[in-house]
Design a protein around this motif. Structure first.
Motif, PDB file in Angstrom:
ATOM      1  N   GLY A 146       0.848  -1.190   0.000  1.00  0.00           N
ATOM      2  CA  GLY A 146       0.000   0.000   0.000  1.00  0.00           C
ATOM      3  C   GLY A 146       0.873   1.225   0.000  1.00  0.00           C
ATOM      4  N   ASP A 147       0.657   2.104   0.962  1.00  0.00           N
ATOM      5  CA  ASP A 147       1.403   3.356   1.084  1.00  0.00           C
ATOM      6  C   ASP A 147       2.747   3.188   1.770  1.00  0.00           C
ATOM      7  OD1 ASP A 147      -0.054   5.225  -0.101  1.00  0.00           O
ATOM      8  OD2 ASP A 147      -0.731   6.266   1.717  1.00  0.00           O
ATOM      9  N   LYS A 148       2.982   2.020   2.337  1.00  0.00           N
ATOM     10  CA  LYS A 148       4.169   1.842   3.177  1.00  0.00           C
ATOM     11  C   LYS A 148       5.335   1.279   2.374  1.00  0.00           C
ATOM     12  CE  LYS A 148       1.343   0.988   7.250  1.00  0.00           C
ATOM     13  NZ  LYS A 148       0.966   2.400   7.166  1.00  0.00           N
ATOM     14  N   ILE A 149       6.535   1.732   2.744  1.00  0.00           N
ATOM     15  CA  ILE A 149       7.726   1.172   2.099  1.00  0.00           C
ATOM     16  C   ILE A 149       8.349   0.169   3.065  1.00  0.00           C
ATOM     17  CG2 ILE A 149       9.053   3.234   2.815  1.00  0.00           C
ATOM     18  CD1 ILE A 149      10.090   1.603  -0.344  1.00  0.00           C
ATOM     19  N   LEU A 150       8.677  -1.001   2.552  1.00  0.00           N
ATOM     20  CA  LEU A 150       9.199  -2.079   3.386  1.00  0.00           C
ATOM     21  C   LEU A 150      10.653  -2.359   3.056  1.00  0.00           C
ATOM     22  CD1 LEU A 150       6.236  -4.651   3.128  1.00  0.00           C
ATOM     23  CD2 LEU A 150       6.480  -2.729   4.712  1.00  0.00           C
ATOM     24  N   LEU A 151      11.430  -2.527   4.114  1.00  0.00           N
ATOM     25  CA  LEU A 151      12.818  -2.957   3.966  1.00  0.00           C
ATOM     26  C   LEU A 151      12.925  -4.308   4.651  1.00  0.00           C
ATOM     27  CD1 LEU A 151      15.882  -2.523   3.353  1.00  0.00           C
ATOM     28  CD2 LEU A 151      16.019  -1.277   5.533  1.00  0.00           C
ATOM     29  N   ASN A 152      13.198  -5.335   3.876  1.00  0.00           N
ATOM     30  CA  ASN A 152      13.212  -6.716   4.395  1.00  0.00           C
ATOM     31  C   ASN A 152      11.960  -6.997   5.232  1.00  0.00           C
ATOM     32  OD1 ASN A 152      15.743  -7.053   3.184  1.00  0.00           O
ATOM     33  ND2 ASN A 152      16.764  -6.214   4.994  1.00  0.00           N
ATOM     34  N   GLY A 153      10.816  -6.549   4.738  1.00  0.00           N
ATOM     35  CA  GLY A 153       9.535  -6.837   5.385  1.00  0.00           C
ATOM     36  C   GLY A 153       9.143  -5.869   6.485  1.00  0.00           C
ATOM     37  N   GLU A 154      10.065  -4.977   6.883  1.00  0.00           N
ATOM     38  CA  GLU A 154       9.756  -4.036   7.979  1.00  0.00           C
ATOM     39  C   GLU A 154       9.328  -2.677   7.407  1.00  0.00           C
ATOM     40  OE1 GLU A 154      13.136  -3.342  10.562  1.00  0.00           O
ATOM     41  OE2 GLU A 154      12.203  -1.479  11.302  1.00  0.00           O
ATOM     42  N   ASP A 155       8.299  -2.098   7.992  1.00  0.00           N
ATOM     43  CA  ASP A 155       7.829  -0.785   7.564  1.00  0.00           C
ATOM     44  C   ASP A 155       8.822   0.295   8.006  1.00  0.00           C
ATOM     45  OD1 ASP A 155       6.503   1.550   7.000  1.00  0.00           O
ATOM     46  OD2 ASP A 155       4.829   1.202   8.388  1.00  0.00           O
ATOM     47  N   VAL A 156       9.467   0.944   7.036  1.00  0.00           N
ATOM     48  CA  VAL A 156      10.453   1.988   7.369  1.00  0.00           C
ATOM     49  C   VAL A 156       9.994   3.369   6.859  1.00  0.00           C
ATOM     50  CG1 VAL A 156      12.478   0.462   7.547  1.00  0.00           C
ATOM     51  CG2 VAL A 156      11.808   1.341   5.299  1.00  0.00           C
ATOM     52  N   SER A 157       8.672   3.516   6.706  1.00  0.00           N
ATOM     53  CA  SER A 157       8.124   4.741   6.111  1.00  0.00           C
ATOM     54  C   SER A 157       8.493   6.015   6.885  1.00  0.00           C
ATOM     55  CB  SER A 157       6.601   4.650   6.016  1.00  0.00           C
ATOM     56  OG  SER A 157       6.220   3.462   5.401  1.00  0.00           O
ATOM     57  N   VAL A 158       8.631   5.924   8.202  1.00  0.00           N
ATOM     58  CA  VAL A 158       8.997   7.115   8.975  1.00  0.00           C
ATOM     59  C   VAL A 158      10.516   7.298   8.940  1.00  0.00           C
ATOM     60  CG1 VAL A 158       9.004   8.183  11.263  1.00  0.00           C
ATOM     61  CG2 VAL A 158       6.949   6.996  10.445  1.00  0.00           C
TER      62      VAL A 158
END
Ligand code: DC
Length: 216
Positions: free
Chosen positions: A68-80
């Motif tokens: 969706g709107d979130k960016i994931l790094l290795n499955g973790e939400d790092v949007s902030v």
């Protein structure tokens, strides 16, 4: 269908591209967030962002994607985390790394194979999709962009610091050897400095929906 929206930080690309995608029912892809996620991964690994070989190897093993709107790094939400000052600084050398760019461009092209997209970044109209159906290049005065970025940053930073950081990034993004920030010759330039958000979106939509483009 590919709509490319490029321009410097704070030119209004992200919010505009997102709204254009919603209006058209297309998928929105923020390529800056992908480079930022790579920068966060590099910082977490304790690698010097300027170390080209180590950065390329680290990014090769990262899984960067969207949910969706979130960016994931290795499955973790790092949007902030990608909007923090440390990421702002590290993303410049990481995104100038040719191997990192090749990896990201490959992902971006693969994404557009299955979707109608509004993709925003620095090199979408010039390098990633030189044959995009529509190309826009958004600009705005440095002070206007700095004020916008101050409002978005998760940390409270002073105007001068934000402005200096933007100026530094503009300079490096525009002068780097690989895929520098520049307007594609056939892109339409839109100065967003004197436009409201709705006006920016309407301007782009009206161009896309012009009758002469009806068949595209
Ligand atoms: O749009 P942004 O400020 O979130 O982008 C973060 C950094 O990533 C920016 O300094 C330039 C780089 N970038 C790039 O080199 N190519 C892209 N297509 C998108 C962003």
């Amino acid at each position: 269908m590919i709509i490319a929206i490029d321009g410097p930080s704070g030119s209004g690309k992200s919010s505009t591209a997102k709204q254009v995608a919603i209006a058209l029912g297309y998928v929105y892809l923020d390529t800056g967030a992908m480079y930022r996620a790579a920068a966060v991964g590099v910082l977490r690994s304790g690698i010097d962002p300027e170390d080209e070989i180590a950065v390329a190897n680290a990014v090769r093993s990262m899984d960067i994607g969207f949910c969706g709107d979130k960016i994931l790094l290795n499955g973790e939400d790092v949007s902030v985390e990608i909007r923090r000052d440390a990421a702002n600084k590290a993303v410049t050398p990481v995104s100038a790394n040719p191997a990192v760019r090749d990896l990201m461009v490959e992902k971006q092209r693969a994404f557009a194979r299955n979707h109608n997209v509004v993709m925003e970044g620095r090199d979408i109209g010039t390098v990633v999709f030189p044959d995009a159906d529509f190309k826009f290049f958004l600009t705005a005065d440095l002070d206007v962009r700095a004020r916008r970025r101050m409002r978005e940053a998760p940390e409270k930073l002073g105007f001068e610091a934000v402005r200096a950081d933007l100026q530094r990034r503009d300079e490096r993004d525009s002068t780097r050897a690989h895929s520098p920030l520049r307007k594609a010759e056939d892109a339409r330039e839109i100065d967003t400095g004197h436009l409201t958000f709705d006006e920016q979106v309407d301007k782009i939509l009206s161009i896309i929906e012009e009758p002469k483009h009806g068949g595209k």
